[in-house]
Design a protein around this motif. Structure first.
Motif, PDB file in Angstrom:
ATOM      1  N   HIS A  33     -30.938 -11.746   5.909  1.00  0.00           N
ATOM      2  CA  HIS A  33     -31.576 -13.046   6.117  1.00  0.00           C
ATOM      3  C   HIS A  33     -32.748 -13.247   5.150  1.00  0.00           C
ATOM      4  O   HIS A  33     -33.064 -12.352   4.351  1.00  0.00           O
ATOM      5  CB  HIS A  33     -32.014 -13.195   7.579  1.00  0.00           C
ATOM      6  CG  HIS A  33     -32.851 -12.045   8.071  1.00  0.00           C
ATOM      7  ND1 HIS A  33     -34.138 -11.830   7.643  1.00  0.00           N
ATOM      8  CD2 HIS A  33     -32.573 -11.041   8.926  1.00  0.00           C
ATOM      9  CE1 HIS A  33     -34.621 -10.759   8.227  1.00  0.00           C
ATOM     10  NE2 HIS A  33     -33.683 -10.250   9.011  1.00  0.00           N
ATOM     11  N   SER A 207     -39.433 -16.139  12.731  1.00  0.00           N
ATOM     12  CA  SER A 207     -38.291 -16.948  13.172  1.00  0.00           C
ATOM     13  C   SER A 207     -38.568 -18.436  12.936  1.00  0.00           C
ATOM     14  O   SER A 207     -39.701 -18.891  13.101  1.00  0.00           O
ATOM     15  CB  SER A 207     -38.084 -16.694  14.669  1.00  0.00           C
ATOM     16  OG  SER A 207     -37.443 -17.783  15.281  1.00  0.00           O
ATOM     17  N   MET A 215     -38.434 -12.944  12.041  1.00  0.00           N
ATOM     18  CA  MET A 215     -37.051 -13.335  11.720  1.00  0.00           C
ATOM     19  C   MET A 215     -36.206 -12.064  11.740  1.00  0.00           C
ATOM     20  O   MET A 215     -36.553 -11.081  11.074  1.00  0.00           O
ATOM     21  CB  MET A 215     -36.981 -14.018  10.355  1.00  0.00           C
ATOM     22  CG  MET A 215     -35.577 -14.534  10.036  1.00  0.00           C
ATOM     23  SD  MET A 215     -35.455 -15.420   8.457  1.00  0.00           S
ATOM     24  CE  MET A 215     -36.231 -16.976   8.818  1.00  0.00           C
ATOM     25  N   LYS A 217     -32.049 -10.241  12.506  1.00  0.00           N
ATOM     26  CA  LYS A 217     -30.613 -10.481  12.682  1.00  0.00           C
ATOM     27  C   LYS A 217     -30.202 -10.373  14.147  1.00  0.00           C
ATOM     28  O   LYS A 217     -29.143 -10.851  14.534  1.00  0.00           O
ATOM     29  CB  LYS A 217     -29.788  -9.543  11.814  1.00  0.00           C
ATOM     30  CG  LYS A 217     -29.886  -8.094  12.195  1.00  0.00           C
ATOM     31  CD  LYS A 217     -28.829  -7.293  11.475  1.00  0.00           C
ATOM     32  CE  LYS A 217     -28.950  -5.832  11.824  1.00  0.00           C
ATOM     33  NZ  LYS A 217     -30.169  -5.200  11.310  1.00  0.00           N
ATOM     34  N   SER A 224     -32.569 -19.550  14.099  1.00  0.00           N
ATOM     35  CA  SER A 224     -33.855 -18.859  13.918  1.00  0.00           C
ATOM     36  C   SER A 224     -34.001 -18.280  12.519  1.00  0.00           C
ATOM     37  O   SER A 224     -35.079 -17.896  12.108  1.00  0.00           O
ATOM     38  CB  SER A 224     -33.990 -17.720  14.933  1.00  0.00           C
ATOM     39  OG  SER A 224     -33.087 -16.673  14.612  1.00  0.00           O
ATOM     40  N   ARG A 225     -32.862 -18.153  11.812  1.00  0.00           N
ATOM     41  CA  ARG A 225     -32.923 -17.489  10.500  1.00  0.00           C
ATOM     42  C   ARG A 225     -32.049 -18.201   9.480  1.00  0.00           C
ATOM     43  O   ARG A 225     -31.097 -18.899   9.831  1.00  0.00           O
ATOM     44  CB  ARG A 225     -32.469 -16.029  10.618  1.00  0.00           C
ATOM     45  CG  ARG A 225     -31.048 -15.895  11.020  1.00  0.00           C
ATOM     46  CD  ARG A 225     -30.576 -14.481  11.333  1.00  0.00           C
ATOM     47  NE  ARG A 225     -29.386 -14.612  12.160  1.00  0.00           N
ATOM     48  CZ  ARG A 225     -29.360 -14.441  13.472  1.00  0.00           C
ATOM     49  NH1 ARG A 225     -30.429 -14.044  14.104  1.00  0.00           N
ATOM     50  NH2 ARG A 225     -28.263 -14.678  14.156  1.00  0.00           N
ATOM     51  N   ASN A 227     -29.440 -17.166   6.785  1.00  0.00           N
ATOM     52  CA  ASN A 227     -28.640 -16.006   6.385  1.00  0.00           C
ATOM     53  C   ASN A 227     -28.323 -16.090   4.899  1.00  0.00           C
ATOM     54  O   ASN A 227     -28.180 -17.187   4.351  1.00  0.00           O
ATOM     55  CB  ASN A 227     -27.316 -15.984   7.157  1.00  0.00           C
ATOM     56  CG  ASN A 227     -27.546 -15.948   8.657  1.00  0.00           C
ATOM     57  OD1 ASN A 227     -28.233 -15.064   9.153  1.00  0.00           O
ATOM     58  ND2 ASN A 227     -27.012 -16.914   9.366  1.00  0.00           N
TER      59      ASN A 227
END
Ligand code: TYM
Length: 352
Positions: A33, A207, A215, A217, A224-225, A227
């Motif tokens: 991310h 996040s 933040m 995975k 929230s992230r 990628n």
């Protein structure tokens, strides 16, 4: 029974006199991310031209401290390697390799398991976070994870380790293990005291849904992230939906206190554009999120989309990735083997 290892010697042991070496790694546990990109990947690329050798590996042995589907682990390893290449690491300059391809990591980790103290590992916050309420059901590997990390670093006698802020405690443990090994075995200056390189606004990306949570995975919300597999439209949409507040941006960094989401978005802007939060606020102070977010989305897309596109290209035909990993593994073994051979001699293992 008390600690039976030798007491520390005084005066202070001589300092390490070897050359500079930079080393870092990312776990092969899938789903990179924006935090990994700003806290680690982007930094690695900036550090490949400093004149010091750079070792960057895929931590597949760390990944299996929690369950990994064997059918997917190789692909996950290639994905991290693809990210290294896509972010700009040049295999001719940086040694890129899978951790498990260099057996000396495991050999040194065992010796360090006998140097590190239980009390030191009991203090590791990441184990507490990752094991949650059911510590007894965690793998033993998850508990000794930071010892393997110390082996990764010291096997190459790395002097500098670029990482995000969450790795600080593991670096402190690495330094303690190095000092105790040197002291216990009467080998002053054998291992260096590696310096964590935790610099710049991207070392703790939070996040997009909650400015007080890292933040990660493991966050159940994909919003929230960002990628590294997201396409341009998804990146822009996630930034537009990111949590913010109703105020305009302040003129000073202090003005961000108590506004975690605003602080995070400003830091992301600064890290992506290689500038400081002060400079970002000098440009956007007084403006609301209605005008700041589209600018941030545009910046995120223009900086990340080429990286994600290159990752997709590499993953579609992994031959190039595998070539880089094979060359890197060979080079890493050449550096690691003499160090672990020396360690085994110092420890008193049979030499044959
Ligand atoms: P890992 O795989 O969890 O994360 C890789 C790198 O990304 C950084 N990072 C972040 N930086 C900023 N903001 C975030 N939200 C964020 N999340 C993750 C991490 O700090 C890390 O630098 N234990 C290491 C892997 C490792 C390692 C090593 C690193 C194994 N051996 C030896 C350095 C040296 C880890 O779990 O990283």
């Amino acid at each position: 029974m008390t600690d039976q290892t030798p007491a520390p010697v005084a005066p202070a042991a001589p300092a390490y006199a070897g050359p500079r070496r930079i080393l870092s790694g990312i776990q092969a546990s899938g789903a990179l991310h924006l935090g990994n990109y700003l806290g680690a990947l982007k930094r690695f690329t900036e550090l490949q031209d400093t004149g010091a050798p750079l070792f960057v590996f895929v931590a597949d042995m760390h990944a299996i401290t929690v369950w990994q589907d064997p059918e997917k682990l190789t692909a996950q390893t290639r994905e991290i390697a693809a990210a290294y290449l896509a972010a700009g690491l040049d295999p001719a300059k940086a040694t890129i390799f899978p951790q498990s391809a260099v057996p000396a990591h495991a050999e040194l980790a065992w010796i360090f398991n006998c140097v590190a103290r239980l009390g030191w590992l009991d203090r590791m916050t990441q184990f507490k976070e990752k094991s949650g309420k059911h510590k007894e059901r965690s793998s033993v590997g998850l508990y000794t994870y930071p010892v393997l990390q110390a082996a990764d670093i010291l096997l190459y006698k790395a002097t500098e380790v670029p990482v995000g802020e969450d790795q600080k405690q593991h670096l402190e443990l690495t330094r303690d293990i190095a000092a105790k090994f040197n002291n216990d075995f009467g080998a002053p200056g054998f291992f260096p005291q590696p310096e964590p390189l935790i610099q710049g606004p991207g070392t703790r990306v939070m996040s997009l849904r909650d400015g007080s949570a890292k933040m990660s995975k493991s966050d159940p919300s994909d919003l929230s992230r960002i990628n590294l597999t997201d396409d341009a439209d998804t990146i822009a949409a996630k930034i537009k939906k990111a949590k913010s507040d109703m105020d305009v941006l302040p003129d000073t960094v202090e003005g961000l206190d108590g506004r975690p989401e605003a602080k995070n978005l400003v830091a992301i802007y600064a890290a992506l554009s290689d500038t400081t939060r002060e400079a970002v606020l000098a440009e956007f102070g007084g403006q609301g999120f209605g005008s700041f977010k589209p600018k941030l989305a545009e910046l995120a897309v223009t900086s990340m989309a080429p990286v994600t596109a290159e990752m997709r290209r590499l993953m579609a035909d992994p031959a190039e990735i595998d070539r880089a990993l094979a060359v890197g593994a060979e080079r890493a073994r050449e550096v690691a083997q003499p160090v672990v051979d020396e360690v085994k001699k110092i420890v008193g293992f049979w030499q044959g």
